[in-house]
Design an enzyme around this catalytic site. Structure first.
Site, short mmCIF file in Angstrom:
data_model
loop_
_atom_site.label_atom_id
_atom_site.label_comp_id
_atom_site.label_asym_id
_atom_site.label_seq_id
_atom_site.Cartn_x
_atom_site.Cartn_y
_atom_site.Cartn_z
N ASP A 1 -11.65 -10.98 -0.78
CA ASP A 1 -12.73 -11.36 -0.71
C ASP A 1 -14.09 -10.30 -1.28
O ASP A 1 -13.94 -8.93 -1.23
CB ASP A 1 -12.78 -10.60 1.16
CG ASP A 1 -12.34 -9.62 1.40
OD1 ASP A 1 -12.07 -8.38 0.68
OD2 ASP A 1 -11.99 -9.59 2.74
N ASN B 1 2.59 -4.62 -3.16
CA ASN B 1 1.19 -5.52 -3.21
C ASN B 1 0.15 -3.83 -3.05
O ASN B 1 0.84 -3.50 -1.52
CB ASN B 1 1.19 -6.22 -2.04
CG ASN B 1 -0.08 -6.97 -2.15
OD1 ASN B 1 -0.45 -7.99 -2.74
ND2 ASN B 1 -1.08 -7.37 -0.61
N GLU C 1 0.87 -1.47 -0.09
CA GLU C 1 -0.02 0.02 0.02
C GLU C 1 0.74 1.51 0.03
O GLU C 1 0.51 2.36 0.51
CB GLU C 1 -0.86 -0.20 1.21
CG GLU C 1 -1.81 -1.29 1.44
CD GLU C 1 -2.91 -1.29 2.12
OE1 GLU C 1 -2.82 -0.62 3.71
OE2 GLU C 1 -3.59 -2.40 2.43
N GLU D 1 -5.45 -11.35 -1.61
CA GLU D 1 -6.70 -10.70 -0.66
C GLU D 1 -7.77 -10.85 -0.58
O GLU D 1 -8.53 -9.71 0.05
CB GLU D 1 -6.20 -9.50 0.12
CG GLU D 1 -4.46 -9.40 0.98
CD GLU D 1 -3.93 -8.81 1.53
OE1 GLU D 1 -4.86 -7.74 1.48
OE2 GLU D 1 -2.80 -7.61 1.72
N HIS E 1 -9.63 -6.98 -2.78
CA HIS E 1 -10.77 -6.83 -1.48
C HIS E 1 -12.35 -5.33 -2.62
O HIS E 1 -12.06 -4.33 -3.14
CB HIS E 1 -10.56 -5.81 -0.35
CG HIS E 1 -9.33 -5.87 0.60
ND1 HIS E 1 -9.72 -7.31 1.32
CD2 HIS E 1 -7.79 -5.93 0.88
CE1 HIS E 1 -8.78 -7.85 1.80
NE2 HIS E 1 -7.58 -7.25 1.13
C1 XIL Z 1 -6.40 -6.91 8.20
C2 XIL Z 1 -6.16 -7.97 8.51
O1 XIL Z 1 -6.86 -9.52 8.81
C3 XIL Z 1 -6.89 -7.32 10.09
O2 XIL Z 1 -6.80 -9.09 11.40
C4 XIL Z 1 -6.28 -6.73 10.91
O3 XIL Z 1 -7.10 -6.04 12.70
C5 XIL Z 1 -6.36 -5.04 10.20
O4 XIL Z 1 -5.32 -5.95 8.81
N1 XIL Z 1 -5.09 -4.99 3.65
C6 XIL Z 1 -3.75 -5.61 3.79
C7 XIL Z 1 -4.05 -6.41 5.04
O5 XIL Z 1 -2.22 -5.25 3.80
O6 XIL Z 1 -1.95 -6.22 5.71
C8 XIL Z 1 -5.16 -6.03 6.18
O7 XIL Z 1 -5.19 -7.17 6.70
C9 XIL Z 1 -5.98 -6.39 5.32
C10 XIL Z 1 -6.31 -4.60 4.78
#
Ligand code: XIL
Length: 365
Positions: free
Chosen positions: A281, A214, A173, A279, A250
């Protein structure tokens, strides 16, 4: 033929499945298909990862340490997926809670789980603006000091996991939505060169690990993904070891599907880097209903198809697999139901849609 009461194969994927089947055939036995879709019916033996492997891809899940005591959860986690990403335990606050004092207990726990289940591990993440330890964010650092801190962190963590982590999200990020650099701690003191430095240091520490940048909101073509495209192109031109671009994935039903995802993946492949959905979802405004779950299923299939359509898209990871342990409800008020299995570990339409998308056999070439 009667199925003998052989112990059900714990792992049914890839070579091990072939091996077990061959061994059973030789012995004149039949192997009972493992039921592990969590949907109450007898599932086909192939897992999501088995199916992905037929395409030369992996299918993985994130997990987090507290969940590893939940046995029904870990059974599915250990069986269905080929790779594991620690959701929190390799972040800076976990791995270097005091300056120069490293703690790999929790990261090792995830690695040990994965190795016990013959899964590979994606490392997440060496540097990020979030989940940094207090000593780092509250300190005042000269450029030389911060560079030394970053180098030591990157190299100590990567060395510890050398040979155990196949890919690292080196920088997480680092861009704003408009494609400018995020003014994180490192940028403010070191300027944009910290990114190339971190990649080089990581590469020195483990030359075999694949090194990724990422981010989120980069699934479609726009200023943010354009910025990564330009950065990666420049890094490659400068001979910096960058091997992949991770698109977190996401997604949220209410914002629409990133229609040019495949085209976007392809342009990074054309830069000669891998891509991965790291990641995934797909959340919705709660309560969920049949129509939303059907739309979600369709999106999961489309994400999967986009990856399969691009040779260098190497795999898909869901950000945990069950709504029981999703980060979404805590971070997006009123939203959730984002994962392919529900809170009771029951497979949702999304799971079957991913299976169907992966089930299309690759064309023989
Ligand atoms: C999230 C975790 O899943 C949570 O448990 C934590 O509290 C916050 O981070 N992008 C990312 C991840 O790169 O590291 C994040 O993970 C979600 C968003």
């Amino acid at each position: 033929m009667r199925t003998l009461a052989l112990p059900a194969p714990r792992r049914s994927r890839g070579r091990s499945a072939v091996f077990l089947a061959a061994a059973a055939l030789l012995a004149g036995l039949a192997v009972a298909p493992a039921a592990h879709a969590g949907d109450g019916r007898k599932a086909e033996a192939a897992t999501l990862h088995d199916l992905a492997e037929d395409h030369g891809r992996y299918f993985g899940s994130a997990t987090d340490n507290p969940e590893l005591t939940d046995t029904p959860y870990t059974e599915l986690l250990g069986e269905e997926f080929g790779t594991i990403t620690p959701g929190n335990s390799m972040k800076w606050d976990a791995t270097e809670p005091q300056r120069g004092v490293f703690d790999f207990t929790k990261g090792d726990e995830v690695v040990d789980f994965a190795r016990a289940h013959r899964q590979r591990v994606r490392g997440h993440t060496l540097l990020w603006h979030s989940q940094l330890p207090g000593w780092l964010t509250s300190g005042t650092w000269s450029a030389d000091e911060l560079r030394a801190i970053l180098k030591n962190h990157v190299q100590t963590v990567v060395k510890h996991y050398k040979g155990k982590v196949f890919a690292w999200d080196v920088a997480n990020e680092i861009m704003n939505e408009d494609g400018t650099y995020r003014e994180n701690l490192f940028y403010k003191t070191l300027g944009p060169g910290y990114i190339a430095d971190a990649l080089r240091w990581a590469h020195q520490a483990d030359p075999k690990a694949k090194l990724y940048l990422n981010d989120y909101n980069v699934e479609w073509i726009g200023p943010k993904s354009d910025a990564y495209y330009e950065l990666i192109k420049q890094l490659k031109a400068d001979g910096v070891p960058v091997h992949g671009f991770g698109l977190q994935g996401h997604l949220a039903l209410q914002y629409g599907f990133p229609g040019n995802l495949q085209e976007n993946l392809q342009r990074f492949a054309d830069l000669r880097v891998d891509t991965a959905l790291t990641e995934v979802d797909i959340r919705m405004v709660l309560p969920s209903d049949e129509a939303k779950l059907a739309e979600q299923a369709d999106w999961y299939a489309r994400v999967t198809e986009a990856c399969l359509a691009v040779k260098r898209c190497v795999g898909i990871t869901v950000w945990d697999y069950t709504d029981r342990y999703s980060w979404i409800p805590a971070f997006f008020e009123g939203e959730g139901a984002a994962l392919p299995w529900d809170e009771n570990l029951k497979a949702k339409p999304a799971y079957f849609a991913i299976r169907d998308a992966l089930g299309v056999r690759p064309k023989k070439t």
